[in-house]
Write an enzyme that holds these catalytic residues in place. Structure first.
Site, PDB file in Angstrom:
ATOM      1  CB  CYS A   1       1.097  61.022  36.717  1.00 53.47           C
ATOM      2  SG  CYS A   1       0.169  60.866  35.199  1.00 53.47           S
TER       3      CYS A   1
ATOM      4  NE  ARG B   1      -0.174  55.694  36.627  1.00 51.16           N
ATOM      5  CZ  ARG B   1       0.747  55.564  37.574  1.00 51.16           C
ATOM      6  NH1 ARG B   1       0.444  55.048  38.743  1.00 51.16           N
ATOM      7  NH2 ARG B   1       1.983  55.940  37.343  1.00 51.16           N
TER       8      ARG B   1
ATOM      9  CE  LYS C   1       6.888  50.876  34.714  1.00 48.06           C
ATOM     10  NZ  LYS C   1       6.336  52.251  34.676  1.00 48.06           N
TER      11      LYS C   1
ATOM     12  CG  ASN D   1       9.052  62.284  27.997  1.00 45.02           C
ATOM     13  OD1 ASN D   1       9.521  62.802  26.977  1.00 45.02           O
ATOM     14  ND2 ASN D   1       9.175  60.993  28.240  1.00 45.02           N
ATOM     15  CG  PHE D   2       5.296  67.799  26.894  1.00 43.67           C
ATOM     16  CD1 PHE D   2       4.046  67.687  26.301  1.00 43.67           C
ATOM     17  CD2 PHE D   2       5.365  68.278  28.187  1.00 43.67           C
ATOM     18  CE1 PHE D   2       2.894  68.047  26.980  1.00 43.67           C
ATOM     19  CE2 PHE D   2       4.215  68.643  28.880  1.00 43.67           C
ATOM     20  CZ  PHE D   2       2.976  68.523  28.278  1.00 43.67           C
TER      21      PHE D   2
ATOM     22  CG  ASP E   1       8.716  51.275  29.878  1.00 44.35           C
ATOM     23  OD1 ASP E   1       7.677  51.945  29.749  1.00 44.35           O
ATOM     24  OD2 ASP E   1       9.486  51.398  30.859  1.00 44.35           O
TER      25      ASP E   1
ATOM     26  CB  CYS F   1       0.007  71.213  12.746  1.00 46.24           C
ATOM     27  SG  CYS F   1       0.786  70.602  11.253  1.00 46.24           S
TER      28      CYS F   1
ATOM     29  NE  ARG G   1     -19.119  35.585  20.453  1.00 47.44           N
ATOM     30  CZ  ARG G   1     -18.800  34.295  20.422  1.00 47.44           C
ATOM     31  NH1 ARG G   1     -17.950  33.846  19.516  1.00 47.44           N
ATOM     32  NH2 ARG G   1     -19.334  33.454  21.272  1.00 47.44           N
TER      33      ARG G   1
END
Lengths: 76, 338
Positions: free
Chosen positions: B182, B65, B80, B125-126, B54, B168, B6
């Site tokens: 979260c 989730r 994980k 995280n940032f 992870d 940027c 498909r």
């Protein structure tokens, strides 16, 4: 003066800079990116840009996700 | 090729595209909600090699989730990366899987992205995102930022030299603890599905060379407020410190270890810069007089009074029961060693 913010029309009585607009809308300036009329405006320019009638602004929030490394330190 | 029929029928991919996917390697950094969704989709699509990284293990609170994980994974406290690979093997046994149980930092990021064709962001995280941005810009590897909190999510595809990079647009990470997470704002699964779906679509375009189809924007979605909007970041900013001036400051850090408070979890992670292999049998023997010890192939858990130490094979440890770095460091030194 009417300005479009994230697609919604908003009325402002006086001339405002981009930085003033963000303050007025209580937008946390340290974690957003701003597009003015389809062009990204860098943070250093926010105080210099004066908004005009019918300007279109898009505000995008910078999010991290699950957790923040609240504090970190190095060296034992 | 029956299993991909498909997808091959789809004109955007075709037989050539399917071959390109088979010959590609994608790296998924962070295998939580976004990462599991990305991993499953890329595996089903037939991306030939998936490296899944992870630092954490599966817990009950993930199951709402993090779609690939099961109650059994949580009960067994599987890392994980391992739980994900176990499930993916049953979904597509034809692809090769490279699980990595570790904390991504400046000592390993360049090795982890080596020889890969695309990096997908599944981090929480940032700091790690700026690290990915530095490493990917330095090595000219495309990467796909994605994040979600609450019902809101964002994504952007970064092609070094062609598009704006993360720095940027967002010159610095927001100040610590200023942004919702979260753990403070919660998160619902549908926004994860959307952000991951856009990230995966972009990955498929990149891996099949369909650059004209990329969305070329910083997209944002809010599935509760029903907003789908985007801005156009444009090309690289000439004086961007990362992609313009090539100052990769997050890669140049120094130090003996990292200690990081895991916000909202009452836990601290200690990561030695020089990983050392830990023998769980020996460690368990040493620790058992001091408290309850359990271990599996991947991690050891030790309870000492009000504290719980989870030790990984590379000597990294998550210490639960405190949000104080000094307390965590002294527990680590006392029980695991320096």
């Amino acid at each position: 003066m009417r300005i479009q913010v994230n697609g919604e029309s908003q009325e402002f009585a006086t001339e405002v800079s981009l930085a003033e607009l963000l303050a007025e809308l209580s937008v946390p300036g340290d974690r957003v990116a701003i597009e003015l009329n389809q062009k990204v405006v860098r943070r250093t320019e926010w105080t210099n840009v004066t908004l005009q009638e019918n300007d279109k602004i898009e505000i995008v929030h910078f999010v991290g996700g699950g957790a923040v490394r609240e504090r970190s330190a190095r060296g034992l | 090729m029956g299993r991909y029929s498909r997808q091959i029928l789809f004109s955007g991919i075709g037989a050539d595209g399917q071959n390109s996917l088979r010959d590609s390697r994608a790296v998924i950094i962070g295998c939580g909600a976004l990462g599991t969704a990305q991993a499953e989709a890329l595996a089903r699509a037939g991306v030939g090699r998936l490296r899944i990284i992870d630092r954490d293990f599966v817990e009950d609170s993930n199951l709402q989730r993090q779609t690939m994980f099961t109650e059994r994974d949580a009960a067994e406290r599987l890392p994980k990366a391992i739980a994900a690979v176990n499930h993916i093997q049953q979904i597509n046994s034809e692809i090769s899987l490279e699980p990595e149980i570790l904390d991504v930092n400046y000592t390993n990021i360049e090795r982890l992205i080596r020889n890969c064709d695309v990096v997908l962001d599944g981090t929480d995280n940032f700091a790690t995102r700026y690290l990915i941005n530095d490493a990917c810009v330095k090595h000219g590897i495309n990467w796909i930022y994605g994040a979600a909190v609450g019902s809101y999510g964002v994504t952007m595809t970064i092609r070094p030299g062609e598009t704006a990079c993360l720095r940027c647009i967002f010159e610095e990470a927001p100040p610590a603890a200023s942004a919702p997470t979260c753990d403070t704002a919660g998160v619902i699964m549908p926004i994860i599905s959307i952000v991951a779906a856009v990230q995966v679509s972009e990955a498929l375009k990149l891996l099949t060379g369909q650059f004209a189809q990329l969305h070329n924007s910083l997209m944002q979605f809010d599935v509760w407020r029903n907003e789908w909007r985007k801005i156009r970041p444009g090309g690289p900013v000439p004086d961007c410190s990362t992609c313009g001036l090539r100052d990769f400051k997050t890669l140049a850090a120094t130090g003996n270890d990292f200690a990081a408070v895991l916000c909202g979890r009452n836990a601290v992670q200690i990561s030695p810069t020089m990983p050392t292999a830990i023998d769980f049998h020996t460690l368990a023997e040493r620790l058992s007089p001091a408290g309850e010890v359990k271990f599996n192939d991947y991690l050891l858990r030790f309870r000492a009074g009000e504290y719980e130490l989870t030790v990984f094979q590379d000597a990294r440890s998550i210490i639960r029961g405190t949000d104080q770095i000094t307390t965590a460091r002294s527990l680590y030194a006392r029980y695991i060693g320096n």
